[in-house]
Design a protein around this motif. Structure first.
Motif, PDB file in Angstrom:
ATOM      1  N   LYS A 150       0.809  -1.217   0.000  1.00 19.61           N
ATOM      2  CA  LYS A 150       0.000   0.000   0.000  1.00 19.61           C
ATOM      3  C   LYS A 150       0.843   1.269   0.000  1.00 19.61           C
ATOM      4  O   LYS A 150       0.344   2.347  -0.353  1.00 19.61           O
ATOM      5  N   GLN A 151       2.128   1.156   0.362  1.00 19.00           N
ATOM      6  CA  GLN A 151       2.998   2.329   0.355  1.00 19.00           C
ATOM      7  C   GLN A 151       3.475   2.682  -1.052  1.00 19.00           C
ATOM      8  O   GLN A 151       4.007   3.771  -1.281  1.00 19.00           O
ATOM      9  N   MET A 152       3.311   1.758  -2.004  1.00 23.61           N
ATOM     10  CA  MET A 152       3.747   2.017  -3.376  1.00 23.61           C
ATOM     11  C   MET A 152       2.973   3.174  -3.995  1.00 23.61           C
ATOM     12  O   MET A 152       1.798   3.399  -3.699  1.00 23.61           O
ATOM     13  N   THR A 153       3.648   3.885  -4.902  1.00 29.21           N
ATOM     14  CA  THR A 153       2.925   4.847  -5.724  1.00 29.21           C
ATOM     15  C   THR A 153       2.363   4.112  -6.938  1.00 29.21           C
ATOM     16  O   THR A 153       2.747   2.971  -7.225  1.00 29.21           O
ATOM     17  N   ILE A 177      -1.045  -6.395   0.062  1.00 24.14           N
ATOM     18  CA  ILE A 177      -0.720  -7.149   1.275  1.00 24.14           C
ATOM     19  C   ILE A 177       0.354  -6.413   2.062  1.00 24.14           C
ATOM     20  O   ILE A 177       1.083  -5.571   1.525  1.00 24.14           O
ATOM     21  N   ASN A 178       0.458  -6.746   3.358  1.00 25.09           N
ATOM     22  CA  ASN A 178       1.535  -6.166   4.162  1.00 25.09           C
ATOM     23  C   ASN A 178       2.696  -7.147   4.274  1.00 25.09           C
ATOM     24  O   ASN A 178       2.714  -8.181   3.583  1.00 25.09           O
ATOM     25  N   SER A 179       3.635  -6.872   5.138  1.00 27.22           N
ATOM     26  CA  SER A 179       4.836  -7.710   5.247  1.00 27.22           C
ATOM     27  C   SER A 179       4.521  -9.108   5.755  1.00 27.22           C
ATOM     28  O   SER A 179       5.291 -10.042   5.528  1.00 27.22           O
ATOM     29  N   GLN A 180       3.398  -9.298   6.445  1.00 24.26           N
ATOM     30  CA  GLN A 180       2.984 -10.630   6.914  1.00 24.26           C
ATOM     31  C   GLN A 180       2.025 -11.301   5.919  1.00 24.26           C
ATOM     32  O   GLN A 180       1.429 -12.326   6.229  1.00 24.26           O
ATOM     33  N   ARG A 181       1.879 -10.719   4.744  1.00 27.13           N
ATOM     34  CA  ARG A 181       1.014 -11.208   3.677  1.00 27.13           C
ATOM     35  C   ARG A 181      -0.474 -11.157   4.039  1.00 27.13           C
ATOM     36  O   ARG A 181      -1.298 -11.884   3.470  1.00 27.13           O
ATOM     37  N   LEU A 183      -4.025  -9.772   3.734  1.00 24.77           N
ATOM     38  CA  LEU A 183      -4.730  -9.094   2.650  1.00 24.77           C
ATOM     39  C   LEU A 183      -5.376  -7.817   3.181  1.00 24.77           C
ATOM     40  O   LEU A 183      -6.207  -7.850   4.084  1.00 24.77           O
ATOM     41  N   GLU A 184      -4.974  -6.672   2.581  1.00 22.10           N
ATOM     42  CA  GLU A 184      -5.469  -5.386   3.058  1.00 22.10           C
ATOM     43  C   GLU A 184      -6.369  -4.671   2.052  1.00 22.10           C
ATOM     44  O   GLU A 184      -7.166  -3.816   2.426  1.00 22.10           O
ATOM     45  N   GLY A 185      -6.230  -5.010   0.782  1.00 24.01           N
ATOM     46  CA  GLY A 185      -7.044  -4.313  -0.203  1.00 24.01           C
ATOM     47  C   GLY A 185      -6.922  -4.916  -1.595  1.00 24.01           C
ATOM     48  O   GLY A 185      -6.118  -5.819  -1.830  1.00 24.01           O
ATOM     49  N   VAL A 186      -7.735  -4.405  -2.495  1.00 19.41           N
ATOM     50  CA  VAL A 186      -7.741  -4.858  -3.886  1.00 19.41           C
ATOM     51  C   VAL A 186      -7.760  -3.624  -4.780  1.00 19.41           C
ATOM     52  O   VAL A 186      -8.458  -2.648  -4.488  1.00 19.41           O
ATOM     53  N   VAL A 187      -6.995  -3.674  -5.858  1.00 13.73           N
ATOM     54  CA  VAL A 187      -6.983  -2.566  -6.808  1.00 13.73           C
ATOM     55  C   VAL A 187      -6.931  -3.132  -8.224  1.00 13.73           C
ATOM     56  O   VAL A 187      -6.210  -4.098  -8.494  1.00 13.73           O
ATOM     57  N   SER A 188      -7.724  -2.571  -9.118  1.00 16.33           N
ATOM     58  CA  SER A 188      -7.744  -3.038 -10.505  1.00 16.33           C
ATOM     59  C   SER A 188      -6.722  -2.282 -11.336  1.00 16.33           C
ATOM     60  O   SER A 188      -6.320  -1.162 -10.995  1.00 16.33           O
ATOM     61  N   VAL A 189      -6.298  -2.886 -12.438  1.00 20.39           N
ATOM     62  CA  VAL A 189      -5.379  -2.216 -13.356  1.00 20.39           C
ATOM     63  C   VAL A 189      -6.038  -0.969 -13.934  1.00 20.39           C
ATOM     64  O   VAL A 189      -5.370   0.046 -14.181  1.00 20.39           O
ATOM     65  N   ARG A 190      -7.333  -1.014 -14.127  1.00 24.21           N
ATOM     66  CA  ARG A 190      -8.066   0.164 -14.606  1.00 24.21           C
ATOM     67  C   ARG A 190      -7.864   1.341 -13.658  1.00 24.21           C
ATOM     68  O   ARG A 190      -7.602   2.465 -14.098  1.00 24.21           O
ATOM     69  N   SER A 191      -7.988   1.061 -12.348  1.00 22.73           N
ATOM     70  CA  SER A 191      -7.792   2.121 -11.353  1.00 22.73           C
ATOM     71  C   SER A 191      -6.368   2.658 -11.397  1.00 22.73           C
ATOM     72  O   SER A 191      -6.144   3.875 -11.259  1.00 22.73           O
ATOM     73  N   LEU A 192      -5.389   1.772 -11.588  1.00 25.11           N
ATOM     74  CA  LEU A 192      -3.992   2.199 -11.661  1.00 25.11           C
ATOM     75  C   LEU A 192      -3.761   3.113 -12.868  1.00 25.11           C
ATOM     76  O   LEU A 192      -3.094   4.157 -12.753  1.00 25.11           O
ATOM     77  N   ILE A 201      -1.025   3.607  -3.436  1.00 24.38           N
ATOM     78  CA  ILE A 201      -1.984   2.508  -3.584  1.00 24.38           C
ATOM     79  C   ILE A 201      -3.014   2.537  -2.463  1.00 24.38           C
ATOM     80  O   ILE A 201      -4.193   2.238  -2.674  1.00 24.38           O
ATOM     81  N   GLU A 202      -2.590   2.929  -1.274  1.00 23.52           N
ATOM     82  CA  GLU A 202      -3.490   2.946  -0.120  1.00 23.52           C
ATOM     83  C   GLU A 202      -4.707   3.832  -0.370  1.00 23.52           C
ATOM     84  O   GLU A 202      -5.803   3.544   0.119  1.00 23.52           O
ATOM     85  N   ASN A 203      -4.523   4.899  -1.153  1.00 23.55           N
ATOM     86  CA  ASN A 203      -5.612   5.846  -1.371  1.00 23.55           C
ATOM     87  C   ASN A 203      -6.591   5.413  -2.465  1.00 23.55           C
ATOM     88  O   ASN A 203      -7.680   5.984  -2.573  1.00 23.55           O
ATOM     89  N   ILE A 204      -6.207   4.468  -3.296  1.00 24.03           N
ATOM     90  CA  ILE A 204      -7.105   4.057  -4.395  1.00 24.03           C
ATOM     91  C   ILE A 204      -7.593   2.617  -4.265  1.00 24.03           C
ATOM     92  O   ILE A 204      -8.447   2.191  -5.030  1.00 24.03           O
ATOM     93  N   MET A 205      -7.072   1.877  -3.300  1.00 21.82           N
ATOM     94  CA  MET A 205      -7.468   0.472  -3.187  1.00 21.82           C
ATOM     95  C   MET A 205      -8.830   0.336  -2.517  1.00 21.82           C
ATOM     96  O   MET A 205      -9.267   1.200  -1.748  1.00 21.82           O
ATOM     97  N   GLU A 206      -9.526  -0.776  -2.849  1.00 22.70           N
ATOM     98  CA  GLU A 206     -10.790  -1.117  -2.207  1.00 22.70           C
ATOM     99  C   GLU A 206     -10.500  -1.970  -0.979  1.00 22.70           C
ATOM    100  O   GLU A 206      -9.760  -2.952  -1.059  1.00 22.70           O
TER     101      GLU A 206
END
Length: 457
Positions: A150-153, A177-181, A183-192, A201-206
């Motif tokens: 989620k920290q990724m741009t 996912i976080n460092s412990q794998r 599952l924190e969210g889902v994001v589509s390629v369309r959204s990216l 990623i944290e701001n656009i993920m579901e």
């Protein structure tokens, strides 16, 4: 459609000619240009020796794609024709879920030899997946998915996709996912693609995630696709760690398998994965005989019922004429109701907790249907017999329709509650049970009404 089918058959005929004349280079060139599904269908039409030759002509990458689309019995035949090392090399090219599906159908001794020649990383993953129960989400999921942090741009995520996406089964949906794998969210390629490059990623993920658990039944997972129209669904373990995904193509295969299995059980046959024309006569007979024996013995109950009421139709032979109509109508009503129940349960519309609602619903429906059938039946019978017989048969028909509908509704729900497949409570078994009930109802009503009108039987 007919033109496309003819064209396909003409192409296959050309391939057969090339194979028969040993023009392998020409055949290889044409196969490489073809769709893997068409190649798989072509190979399935060949005998085992020809199939092995044709498959060996394929490049490894294409061969793996074709192998994944072959029927189980063809995969097994090809595996026998190849060395363990050759099979292991092909497994390395397969997606994990396809490799697991193949190995699950093989004898344990063969699986052990094949895995001994498989790369360590792939072997560890496959062994992990083989531990899940058959027909569970864990057994059908694949490990080839795209994960992000989620920290990724957005730009970093897209670059990550470019570097790692080629070996993934799908990249249209990414999982955060976080460092412990976890599952924190889902994001589509369309959204990216539509987001700003510097957005995180944290701001656009579901974060409202539809997911399956490793031990969920595969049919439940497939129904999630039907409900939500997803291309892939994440699978997590008990700690909510992402361990795999199930893709829509696997869901379609599962639904097809489940529907086929239900149809076979509804027809009182043991399920089989083999194609009809490629199944031996002995195997066909073995699938059918047990249920037919059970139903035949069960039907003997009807003989006992008729014997019990023998005096009734000796006294009034006209009663015999209407037995087929009453039993057939009851069986049809029961089968209709059971089919609706099974469909509703499969789609998640009906559960055992709805039992009394279902009974009340079928009570109203069956009484309405029964009343219509009884009136038509009374008019028809009254034209050839007296009013007492017409009324007797019509009342018996009304009660039989009611009984059949309730039985047809209850039995699949009870089967589900007992962890049995509701499909086994379909047409043949329902009909057998309803026939017996219909005979008892018919002669009991006949005895009561005719005695009341001065014609004791």
């Amino acid at each position: 459609m007919e033109h496309e089918r003819n064209t396909r058959e003409e192409i296959w005929e050309n391939w057969r000619d090339l194979l028969a004349s040993h023009r392998y280079l020409k055949l290889r060139h044409e196969l490489v240009e073809a769709n893997e599904i068409d190649i798989a269908d072509f190979i399935e039409e060949l005998n085992e020796d020809e199939a092995a030759v044709a498959f060996r002509l394929l490049p490894k990458e294409l061969g793996a794609d074709v192998f994944a689309h072959l029927e189980v019995h063809v995969q097994q035949a090809l595996a026998k024709a190849f060395t363990d090392i050759e099979v292991a090399e092909m497994l390395d090219k397969l997606f994990v879920d396809d490799a697991v599906d193949f190995l699950e159908e093989m004898p344990a001794s063969v699986v052990k030899r094949i895995l001994a020649n498989t790369g360590n990383e792939k072997r560890d993953v496959i062994n992990h997946y083989l531990q899940y129960p058959e027909d569970s989400a864990g057994s059908i999921m694949t490990a080839e998915f795209t994960d992000l942090k989620k920290q990724m741009t957005v730009s970093q995520a897209i670059e990550h996709l470019r570097k790692n996406g080629q070996d993934k089964e799908t990249i249209y949906t990414c999982y955060v996912i976080n460092s412990q794998r976890i599952l924190e969210g889902v994001v589509s390629v369309r959204s990216l693609l539509l987001a700003d490059d510097n957005e995180t990623i944290e701001n656009i993920m579901e974060t409202d995630i539809v997911k399956a658990h490793t031990l969920d039944d595969q049919e439940q997972v497939a129904n999630l696709f039907h409900t939500y129209d997803f291309l892939a669904i994440p699978v997590v373990d008990n700690e909510n760690r992402l361990v795999g995904i199930v893709t829509v193509d696997d869901a379609v295969d599962i639904l097809q398998e489940e529907v086929t299995e239900d149809f076979e059980k509804m027809a009182a046959m043991a399920p089989s994965e083999r194609p009809y024309l490629k199944t031996s006569i002995l195997h066909h007979a073995k699938r059918r005989i047990p249920w037919l024996l059970f139903l035949m013995i069960s039907a003997m109950i009807n003989g006992g019922i008729l014997e019990h009421f023998e005096h009734a139709f000796i006294t009034l032979p006209a009663l015999i004429f209407f037995i087929p109509m009453i039993t057939d109508t009851g069986g049809n009503v029961g089968s209709q109701t059971a089919t609706m129940m099974i469909r509703g349960m499969t789609l998640g519309e009906i559960e055992f907790s709805d039992l009394f609602k279902v009974i009340w619903q079928e009570t109203k429906v069956s009484l309405l249907i029964g009343a219509v059938l009884a009136v038509v039946n009374f008019i028809r019978i009254y034209m050839g017999f007296d009013a007492i017989i017409a009324f007797t048969v019509s009342m018996a028909l009304l009660v039989t329709v009611f009984m059949s509908a309730v039985v047809g509704a209850i039995l699949p729900l009870i089967a589900s509650k007992l962890k049995m497949d509701p499909a086994i409570m379909a047409a043949p078994l329902i009909t057998t049970l309803v026939d017996a009930g219909a005979l008892v109802i018919y002669f009991s009503i006949a005895r009561m009404l005719l005695s009341a009108f001065g014609t004791p039987i």
